[in-house]
Design an enzyme around this catalytic site. Structure first.
Site, PDB file in Angstrom:
ATOM      1  N   ASN A 108       3.767  -1.717   3.577  1.00  0.00           N
ATOM      2  CA  ASN A 108       3.703  -0.508   2.755  1.00  0.00           C
ATOM      3  C   ASN A 108       3.181   0.674   3.571  1.00  0.00           C
ATOM      4  OD1 ASN A 108       4.482  -2.327   0.832  1.00  0.00           O
ATOM      5  ND2 ASN A 108       2.447  -2.503  -0.089  1.00  0.00           N
ATOM      6  N   ASP A 110       1.946   3.341   2.023  1.00  0.00           N
ATOM      7  CA  ASP A 110       1.251   4.136   0.997  1.00  0.00           C
ATOM      8  C   ASP A 110      -0.257   4.277   1.209  1.00  0.00           C
ATOM      9  OD1 ASP A 110       1.868   1.337  -1.261  1.00  0.00           O
ATOM     10  OD2 ASP A 110       0.222   1.627   0.180  1.00  0.00           O
ATOM     11  N   HIS A 125       4.905  -1.043   9.017  1.00  0.00           N
ATOM     12  CA  HIS A 125       6.008  -0.069   8.901  1.00  0.00           C
ATOM     13  C   HIS A 125       5.478   1.362   8.903  1.00  0.00           C
ATOM     14  CE1 HIS A 125       8.752  -3.353   6.947  1.00  0.00           C
ATOM     15  NE2 HIS A 125       8.685  -3.466   8.243  1.00  0.00           N
ATOM     16  N   CYS A 160       3.571  16.853  20.526  1.00  0.00           N
ATOM     17  CA  CYS A 160       2.395  16.023  20.804  1.00  0.00           C
ATOM     18  C   CYS A 160       1.415  16.758  21.706  1.00  0.00           C
ATOM     19  CB  CYS A 160       2.848  14.736  21.482  1.00  0.00           C
ATOM     20  SG  CYS A 160       1.507  13.698  22.049  1.00  0.00           S
ATOM     21  N   GLY A 200       3.582 -10.053  -2.828  1.00  0.00           N
ATOM     22  CA  GLY A 200       4.470  -8.981  -3.273  1.00  0.00           C
ATOM     23  C   GLY A 200       5.500  -8.526  -2.263  1.00  0.00           C
TER      24      GLY A 200
HETATM   25  N1  APR Z   1       3.474  -8.651  -8.382  1.00  0.00           N
HETATM   26  C1  APR Z   1       4.129  -9.589  -7.640  1.00  0.00           C
HETATM   27  N2  APR Z   1       5.376  -9.425  -7.126  1.00  0.00           N
HETATM   28  C2  APR Z   1       5.981  -8.256  -7.411  1.00  0.00           C
HETATM   29  C3  APR Z   1       5.378  -7.236  -8.213  1.00  0.00           C
HETATM   30  C4  APR Z   1       4.062  -7.486  -8.694  1.00  0.00           C
HETATM   31  N3  APR Z   1       3.404  -6.583  -9.427  1.00  0.00           N
HETATM   32  N4  APR Z   1       6.247  -6.180  -8.292  1.00  0.00           N
HETATM   33  C5  APR Z   1       7.358  -6.550  -7.589  1.00  0.00           C
HETATM   34  N5  APR Z   1       7.200  -7.787  -7.063  1.00  0.00           N
HETATM   35  C6  APR Z   1       8.091  -8.506  -6.136  1.00  0.00           C
HETATM   36  C7  APR Z   1       9.585  -8.241  -6.322  1.00  0.00           C
HETATM   37  O1  APR Z   1      10.128  -9.130  -7.269  1.00  0.00           O
HETATM   38  C8  APR Z   1      10.105  -8.514  -4.903  1.00  0.00           C
HETATM   39  O2  APR Z   1      10.330  -9.904  -4.713  1.00  0.00           O
HETATM   40  O3  APR Z   1       7.784  -8.011  -4.842  1.00  0.00           O
HETATM   41  C9  APR Z   1       8.952  -8.102  -4.009  1.00  0.00           C
HETATM   42  C10 APR Z   1       9.150  -6.748  -3.325  1.00  0.00           C
HETATM   43  O4  APR Z   1      10.186  -6.913  -2.398  1.00  0.00           O
HETATM   44  P1  APR Z   1      10.931  -5.643  -1.775  1.00  0.00           P
HETATM   45  O5  APR Z   1      11.242  -4.683  -2.822  1.00  0.00           O
HETATM   46  O6  APR Z   1      12.045  -6.164  -0.933  1.00  0.00           O
HETATM   47  O7  APR Z   1       9.808  -4.986  -0.867  1.00  0.00           O
HETATM   48  P2  APR Z   1       9.327  -5.420   0.588  1.00  0.00           P
HETATM   49  O8  APR Z   1       9.453  -6.869   0.787  1.00  0.00           O
HETATM   50  O9  APR Z   1       7.999  -4.808   0.813  1.00  0.00           O
HETATM   51  O10 APR Z   1      10.416  -4.638   1.513  1.00  0.00           O
HETATM   52  C11 APR Z   1      10.259  -4.668   2.873  1.00  0.00           C
HETATM   53  O11 APR Z   1      12.014  -3.073   3.174  1.00  0.00           O
HETATM   54  O12 APR Z   1      13.008  -1.264   2.308  1.00  0.00           O
HETATM   55  C12 APR Z   1      12.217  -1.680   3.328  1.00  0.00           C
HETATM   56  O13 APR Z   1      10.665  -0.508   4.636  1.00  0.00           O
HETATM   57  C13 APR Z   1      10.867  -1.010   3.354  1.00  0.00           C
HETATM   58  O14 APR Z   1       8.704  -2.002   3.821  1.00  0.00           O
HETATM   59  C14 APR Z   1       9.895  -2.150   3.079  1.00  0.00           C
HETATM   60  C15 APR Z   1      10.672  -3.364   3.505  1.00  0.00           C
END
Ligand code: APR
Length: 270
Positions: A108, A110, A125, A160, A200
């Site tokens: 994340n 954020d 990231h 920079c 997550g």
């Molecule tokens: N609690 C638990 N799981 C959750 C919750 C929650 N409150 N909300 C969502 N999820 C789950 C979703 O079901 C999904 O399986 O978290 C997962 C999020 O997966 P992604 O949306 O693919 O996010 P992420 O794995 O962080 O993506 C990786 O992809 O798009 C790029 O750079 C971006 O860092 C990101 C990377």
């Protein structure tokens, strides 16, 4: 569920070097959409995903245009500055304060783990609140550069102060290499840990999704415990890279695990 929470708490209490890996799922309860969940940004707007795959090439081709877009265009994740950490972030920060959790490696951008009080955070990231030099990888606080003035005076991109290279957001775009310092430290942590909490994430984006596999590979026979906390199963569940999945919301499950840990935690344990 209760027994899995107890199992996770016991494993944390036994651990010598526990780390956490997190993804967008841990921040949805802070009002920030994820990407591939049912309400995910890419799920709902494939065009936005296609655009995101072009960001890095845009920067390389025309850094001035990239910056004008960054300063004038909408952020697809909404106003991250205003977002606040939720009980999931706070639970991980509390485990660090108890000296049980040694590090958080997050996908994340954020800054919510830091806002929750976590000290050892690896932004795999990148971090939206920082700039990074494209040439020397040095990172800077954007407030150092008066970006609005550079924009008004048509003097973008910011340069920079160290090497005069072009500055970009610290965010790691698709096709961009993970900065060496973060990549090395993350691999080191994954190879050193004896417990990995994965919270997550869909675990579908590489090279981040290699970290659990490295930990599993290294630990064959040595018992690194890998625990997923996610709304649903992931490839790590299906491929049995993780030992078990606690299915549900990180903002609800992580505080319950900390509660269990607290019951038998004592200051001189770790
Ligand atoms: N609690 C638990 N799981 C959750 C919750 C929650 N409150 N909300 C969502 N999820 C789950 C979703 O079901 C999904 O399986 O978290 C997962 C999020 O997966 P992604 O949306 O693919 O996010 P992420 O794995 O962080 O993506 C990786 O992809 O798009 C790029 O750079 C971006 O860092 C990101 C990377």
């Amino acid at each position: 569920m209760k027994d899995l929470i107890q199992k996770a708490a016991e494993a944390l209490l036994q651990s010598r070097h526990a780390i956490a890996l997190t993804g967008a799922g841990i921040s949805t309860e802070s009002g920030i959409p994820d990407f591939r969940g049912p309400d995910g940004l890419w799920t709902k707007n494939p065009e936005a995903e296609r655009m995101a795959y072009e960001s890095y090439f845009k920067f390389q081709k025309n850094p001035r245009e990239y910056w004008i877009e960054r300063l004038t265009g909408p952020s697809i994740l909404g106003d991250l500055e205003k977002a606040a950490p939720n009980p999931g972030h706070l639970a991980l920060a509390e485990l660090e304060q108890m000296e049980i959790l040694k590090c958080v490696i997050t996908q994340n951008i954020d800054n919510l783990h830091q806002k929750a009080g976590s000290k050892k955070v690896l932004d795999y990231h990148g971090n939206m609140s920082l700039l990074r030099c494209y040439s020397c990888d040095a990172r800077f606080d954007p407030r150092q550069f008066d970006l609005e003035r550079l924009f008004r005076e048509d003097r973008l991109p910011p340069l920079c102060p160290r090497c005069n290279g072009v500055l970009k957001s610290d965010i790691v775009h698709f096709h961009e290499a993970i900065p060496m310092d973060v990549a090395d430290q993350s691999q080191e942590e994954a190879l050193k840990c004896d417990l990995m909490l994965i919270c997550g994430t869909s675990a579908t984006v590489f090279p981040f999704a290699l970290l659990p596999r490295m930990a599993r590979q290294r630990s064959l026979g040595q018992g690194t415990m890998i625990i997923e906390i996610n709304a649903g199963p992931t490839p790590l569940t299906q491929e049995k890279i993780s030992d078990f999945l606690i299915q549900g919301r990180t903002g609800e499950i992580l505080p319950l695990i900390v509660q269990e840990v607290r019951k038998s935690w004592s200051k001189n344990r770790h």
